[in-house]
Design a protein around this motif. Structure first.
Motif, PDB file in Angstrom:
ATOM      1  N   ILE A 199      42.548 -13.562  45.092  1.00 50.93           N
ATOM      2  CA  ILE A 199      43.347 -12.339  44.966  1.00 50.93           C
ATOM      3  C   ILE A 199      44.653 -12.746  44.293  1.00 50.93           C
ATOM      4  O   ILE A 199      45.234 -13.769  44.652  1.00 50.93           O
ATOM      5  N   PRO A 200      45.133 -11.986  43.306  1.00 55.05           N
ATOM      6  CA  PRO A 200      46.404 -12.367  42.684  1.00 55.05           C
ATOM      7  C   PRO A 200      47.492 -12.528  43.751  1.00 55.05           C
ATOM      8  O   PRO A 200      47.588 -11.718  44.673  1.00 55.05           O
ATOM      9  N   ARG A 207      48.814 -19.505  41.834  1.00 53.70           N
ATOM     10  CA  ARG A 207      48.874 -19.159  43.258  1.00 53.70           C
ATOM     11  C   ARG A 207      47.939 -17.998  43.509  1.00 53.70           C
ATOM     12  O   ARG A 207      47.715 -17.162  42.632  1.00 53.70           O
ATOM     13  N   LYS A 208      47.412 -17.948  44.711  1.00 55.24           N
ATOM     14  CA  LYS A 208      46.485 -16.858  45.027  1.00 55.24           C
ATOM     15  C   LYS A 208      46.623 -16.488  46.497  1.00 55.24           C
ATOM     16  O   LYS A 208      47.230 -17.216  47.280  1.00 55.24           O
ATOM     17  N   ASP A 222      34.172  -1.911  44.587  1.00 54.67           N
ATOM     18  CA  ASP A 222      34.667  -1.173  43.422  1.00 54.67           C
ATOM     19  C   ASP A 222      36.156  -0.880  43.566  1.00 54.67           C
ATOM     20  O   ASP A 222      36.912  -0.920  42.606  1.00 54.67           O
ATOM     21  N   ARG A 223      36.580  -0.564  44.786  1.00 53.06           N
ATOM     22  CA  ARG A 223      38.004  -0.340  45.034  1.00 53.06           C
ATOM     23  C   ARG A 223      38.794  -1.626  44.818  1.00 53.06           C
ATOM     24  O   ARG A 223      39.877  -1.624  44.263  1.00 53.06           O
ATOM     25  N   LEU A 224      38.220  -2.704  45.296  1.00 52.00           N
ATOM     26  CA  LEU A 224      38.873  -4.009  45.199  1.00 52.00           C
ATOM     27  C   LEU A 224      39.147  -4.389  43.745  1.00 52.00           C
ATOM     28  O   LEU A 224      40.155  -5.020  43.429  1.00 52.00           O
ATOM     29  N   ALA A 225      38.246  -3.969  42.859  1.00 53.04           N
ATOM     30  CA  ALA A 225      38.364  -4.330  41.445  1.00 53.04           C
ATOM     31  C   ALA A 225      39.671  -3.858  40.824  1.00 53.04           C
ATOM     32  O   ALA A 225      40.163  -4.443  39.863  1.00 53.04           O
ATOM     33  N   LYS A 281      39.399 -10.209  39.572  1.00 50.36           N
ATOM     34  CA  LYS A 281      38.765 -11.523  39.467  1.00 50.36           C
ATOM     35  C   LYS A 281      38.515 -12.162  40.826  1.00 50.36           C
ATOM     36  O   LYS A 281      38.236 -13.356  40.917  1.00 50.36           O
ATOM     37  N   ALA A 282      38.620 -11.388  41.866  1.00 47.04           N
ATOM     38  CA  ALA A 282      38.398 -11.937  43.205  1.00 47.04           C
ATOM     39  C   ALA A 282      36.942 -12.358  43.371  1.00 47.04           C
ATOM     40  O   ALA A 282      36.042 -11.795  42.755  1.00 47.04           O
TER      41      ALA A 282
END
Ligand SMILES: [Zn+2]
Length: 155
Positions: free
Chosen positions: A19-20, A54-55, A71-74, A79-80
């Motif tokens: 996750i960014p 960093r993530k 789909d929400r996560l996208a 790129k998770a």
């Protein structure tokens, strides 16, 4: 086993990696896991990462995310990498794919948009114009949506 793994290891559930950095809370909001009765969640922020600098990493216990949730996560973390954990092992890896439109996931932020009119019940439909940088536009009024504020418009 490393210190970090010991802290965040889960028996069953979903692990979201890459996750960014600084966006783990937005991901929780996007998945609507930040309110009400939720599952135990471990959050690790600002972990050094070879790929991303960093993530953030999230582990959600006793919950396997479905495709609609991915789909929400996208929108926040395109790129998770998502792993379904069963009995402390990775049972399945799921990929996140950013589609071309979002239907009834996020509503348009423009107050005069036709979708804001309760007498005109229309599906909330946003078009994804580009992924990098993320650009999303309302299908009806054409307004570009502010990505940083998109979690405030989740349906
Ligand atoms: Zn609109």
């Amino acid at each position: 086993m490393s210190e970090m793994r010991r802290v965040t290891a889960i028996c069953n559930g979903t692990a979201i990696d890459h996750i960014p950095s600084g966006h783990a809370l937005q991901v929780l909001k996007m998945l609507r896991l930040d309110v009400g009765r939720s599952n135990p969640i471990s959050m690790v922020m600002n972990v050094p990462s070879g790929k991303m600098g960093r993530k953030d990493v999230l582990k959600i216990e006793d919950r396997e995310l479905n495709q609609e949730e991915l789909d929400r996560l996208a929108l926040i973390a395109p790129k998770a990498s998502v792993a379904i954990i069963r009995n402390y092992h990775v049972a399945e890896k799921r990929t996140i794919e950013l589609g071309t439109e979002l239907i009834n996931i996020v509503r348009c932020s423009f107050s005069n948009c036709i979708t804001q009119n309760p007498r005109e019940p229309l599906p909330h439909k946003l078009k994804i114009i580009s992924a990098e940088p993320m650009k999303i536009r309302c299908f009806y009024c054409g307004k570009n949506q502010n990505i940083d504020e998109i979690v405030d418009y989740i349906i």
